[in-house]
Design an enzyme around this catalytic site. Structure first.
Site, short mmCIF file in Angstrom:
data_model
loop_
_atom_site.label_atom_id
_atom_site.label_comp_id
_atom_site.label_asym_id
_atom_site.label_seq_id
_atom_site.Cartn_x
_atom_site.Cartn_y
_atom_site.Cartn_z
N HIS A 1 -7.78 -2.72 4.74
CA HIS A 1 -7.13 -1.40 4.61
C HIS A 1 -7.84 -0.60 3.52
O HIS A 1 -8.21 0.57 3.72
CB HIS A 1 -5.65 -1.56 4.25
CG HIS A 1 -5.06 -0.32 3.66
ND1 HIS A 1 -5.19 0.00 2.32
CD2 HIS A 1 -4.37 0.70 4.22
CE1 HIS A 1 -4.61 1.17 2.09
NE2 HIS A 1 -4.11 1.61 3.22
N ASN A 2 -8.07 -1.22 2.38
CA ASN A 2 -8.73 -0.51 1.28
C ASN A 2 -10.17 -0.13 1.61
O ASN A 2 -10.65 0.95 1.26
CB ASN A 2 -8.70 -1.36 0.01
CG ASN A 2 -7.34 -1.29 -0.67
OD1 ASN A 2 -6.31 -1.22 -0.02
ND2 ASN A 2 -7.35 -1.29 -2.00
N GLU B 1 -10.03 2.74 3.79
CA GLU B 1 -9.68 3.86 2.90
C GLU B 1 -10.94 4.41 2.24
O GLU B 1 -11.17 5.62 2.20
CB GLU B 1 -8.69 3.36 1.85
CG GLU B 1 -8.32 4.31 0.75
CD GLU B 1 -7.55 3.56 -0.33
OE1 GLU B 1 -6.53 2.93 -0.01
OE2 GLU B 1 -7.96 3.60 -1.51
N LYS C 1 -5.01 -6.34 3.72
CA LYS C 1 -4.87 -5.27 2.71
C LYS C 1 -6.24 -4.86 2.20
O LYS C 1 -6.51 -3.67 1.99
CB LYS C 1 -4.00 -5.76 1.54
CG LYS C 1 -3.93 -4.78 0.36
CD LYS C 1 -3.45 -3.39 0.75
CE LYS C 1 -3.08 -2.51 -0.40
NZ LYS C 1 -4.15 -1.96 -1.22
N SER D 1 0.82 -1.21 0.00
CA SER D 1 0.00 0.00 0.00
C SER D 1 0.85 1.26 0.00
O SER D 1 1.92 1.30 0.60
CB SER D 1 -0.91 0.03 1.22
OG SER D 1 -1.70 1.21 1.21
C1 6PG Z 1 -3.18 1.46 -1.86
C2 6PG Z 1 -4.46 1.77 -2.59
C3 6PG Z 1 -4.58 0.96 -3.87
C4 6PG Z 1 -5.95 1.06 -4.53
C5 6PG Z 1 -6.20 2.41 -5.13
C6 6PG Z 1 -7.46 2.43 -6.00
O1 6PG Z 1 -3.26 0.85 -0.79
O2 6PG Z 1 -2.14 1.87 -2.36
O3 6PG Z 1 -5.55 1.36 -1.74
O4 6PG Z 1 -4.35 -0.40 -3.55
O5 6PG Z 1 -6.01 0.17 -5.58
O6 6PG Z 1 -6.39 3.30 -4.09
O7 6PG Z 1 -8.53 1.93 -5.25
P1 6PG Z 1 -10.04 2.16 -5.80
O8 6PG Z 1 -9.97 2.30 -7.30
O9 6PG Z 1 -10.79 0.89 -5.41
O10 6PG Z 1 -10.54 3.39 -5.14
#
Ligand code: 6PG
Length: 499
Positions: free
Chosen positions: A208-209, A212, A205, A148
């Site tokens: 985490h997303n 996010e 992970k 990430s």
């Molecule tokens: C990271 C991000 C990455 C993710 C992008 C796009 O941890 O570096 O989470 O893995 O793929 O942020 O995510 P979305 O297109 O689903 O918003």
């Protein structure tokens, strides 16, 4: 003289892959690279930065050549974007991730027992569960790791969340810990530690997303409230997020949001953020978390509302059409503006706490379901640096689990309990104001509803059980007869209704 052997091979020279390679070389490792489209190998090696690495970096034009260049036990990291999906024989295909299966299939005849394959993509954890077992049967060690931090993180220090075959970690740990972000008072604690067996790393992970997604949704709701309810300009919004980033909301996402309000479009000289179409995209990891929460029966409502908010934003044409037909409240906030800004800050922080609480509840449920032994405080430190959700806030989570390793919900930790309780009147006023002004706040409101539900000893599910038993004889338990039952009532024949 025998041919030079390289410490690690990396396949997949998109932006993330290239930056990880340069990061590895900068930390003293010799790296061999390959890409299915071999011209990308040549193009990458022809860049000034790659050329400056000398013989610490080399290219291969086939998997066999890549494998031949590596020290034993061989370590091959795959940074493959699932859009390159290629049908693979034998290994059960997972429709959106066949590309990795295909490469594994091609690698197998080239490897020796003990060699290590590392998948650094955003892979569905079930694929990694399957691949770890499949490859272990063939004597090949497999690691599925979250990586990430985007391209900047890959180049300067990502957060890494490795899982898979624990025997492989000792061989990969020196590289991962050298290249990862560093945190702690002396900036020497690597954001790269073993997460758990098989798919645990990719699951963490994915969470985490999902977190996010929730963080981004909450920030967007705060932005929209300040813009619509208070009429803030981009300059005022910059100042708010700049100030918020100095307090408990200090984080990468608040920081980049602050910066976004300063950027002007060179062509029109207008603020670029106001020129961007309000239809969100998504690669899918947040959706995965929401789907898997439903599988586990855990209420990860923040990520789910964040996914739905992206979905409804993408319905732009329908929203334009509906906006001409449907009416509702609008207007601006009439109360104290300065106080409301701080109330939005409090609502954002309280909602963020609920989002992380939900994320951890899901990780704990998954650990139980899939038999992983996870260190929850350590996961917070993996997220403390390098990744997209990196924030000071994660140190509070580490402290909470250090104080109580058996914490079942972050909301019950003294620090978070206190923070949410002192914020809740502001939080409630923000949600109430948004409802009164017709401003959608799915994140703030679902977080508040989660808090109110979780802290309720009683909920109206007694009536729901009566309904289910009335029409479907699905039975119910009784509060006055613990351990007895289940019970069923022939409701239609005992009801006392006017004839
Ligand atoms: C990271 C991000 C990455 C993710 C992008 C796009 O941890 O570096 O989470 O893995 O793929 O942020 O995510 P979305 O297109 O689903 O918003």
């Amino acid at each position: 003289m025998s041919e030079k052997k390289y410490d690690i091979g990396l396949m997949g020279l998109a932006v993330m892959g290239q930056n990880l390679v340069l990061n590895m070389v900068d930390h003293g490792f010799d790296v061999a690279v390959f890409n299915r489209t071999t011209s990308k190998v040549d193009d990458f090696l022809a860049t000034d930065e790659a050329k400056s690495k000398g013989d610490k970096l080399t290219g291969a034009h086939s998997l066999a050549e890549l494998v031949s260049k590596l020290k034993s036990p061989r370590k091959i990291m795959l940074m493959i974007q699932s859009k390159d999906a290629v049908p693979a024989p034998e290994i059960a295909l997972y429709p959106n991730n066949a590309a990795v299966d295909a490469v594994i299939q091609d690698l197998l005849p080239l490897l020796d027992k003990g060699d290590i394959i590392i998948d650094g993509g955003n892979t569905q954890f079930k694929d990694t569960e399957r691949r770890t077992k499949f490859l272990a049967d063939k004597g090949i060690r497999f690691i599925g790791t979250g990586v990430s931090g985007g391209e900047e993180g890959a180049r300067k220090g990502p957060s890494m969340m490795p899982g898979g075959d624990p025997e492989a970690w000792e061989y990969v740990k020196p590289i991962f810990q050298a290249i990862s972000a560093k945190v702690g008072p002396n900036h020497d604690v690597p954001c790269a530690e073993w997460v758990g067996n098989r798919g645990a790393g990719h699951y963490v992970k994915m969470v985490h997303n999902g977190i996010e997604y929730g963080d981004m949704e909450l920030i967007c709701e705060a932005y929209w409230l300040l813009k619509k309810a208070l009429g803030f300009t981009n300059e005022e919004l910059y100042e708010v997020f700049r100030d918020w980033n100095k307090g408990e909301l200090d984080s990468y996402l608040i920081e980049i949001t602050r910066d976004i309000f300063t950027v002007k479009d060179p062509e029109t000289k207008k603020h670029l953020v106001d020129l961007i179409l309000d239809t969100a995209g998504a690669k899918g990891t947040g959706k995965w978390m929401s789907q898997l929460a439903l599988d586990l029966g855990v209420p990860s409502t923040l990520v789910t509302e964040a996914v739905y908010a992206r979905c409804i934003s993408a319905m732009k044409e329908q929203r334009i059409h509906a906006s001409k037909i449907l009416t509702g409240p609008s207007g601006t906030y009439k109360g104290d503006r300065k106080e409301f800004v701080d109330q939005v800050r409090q609502a954002l922080y309280a909602s963020k706490i609920c989002s992380y609480a939900q994320g951890y509840v899901q990780i704990m449920a998954a650990a139980k379901e899939y038999d992983w032994s996870l260190k929850y405080g350590q996961i917070a430190m993996l997220w403390r640096g390098g990744c997209i959700i990196r924030a000071v806030f994660l140190e509070r989570i580490k402290e909470a689990f250090d104080e109580n390793p058996n914490l079942e919900n972050l909301l019950l930790a003294p620090y978070f309990k206190s923070e949410v309780e002192k914020s809740q009147s502001a939080w409630r006023n923000v949600v109430k104001t948004a409802v009164e002004l017709g401003i959608p706040v799915p994140g703030f409101s679902t977080a508040l509803t989660y808090f109110d539900s979780y802290r309720s000893e009683n909920l109206p599910a007694n009536l729901l059980q009566a309904q289910r038993d009335y029409f479907g004889a699905h039975t119910y338990k009784r509060v006055d007869k613990p351990g007895e039952g289940p019970f069923h009532t022939d409701w239609i024949n005992v009801r006392e209704v006017e004839k």
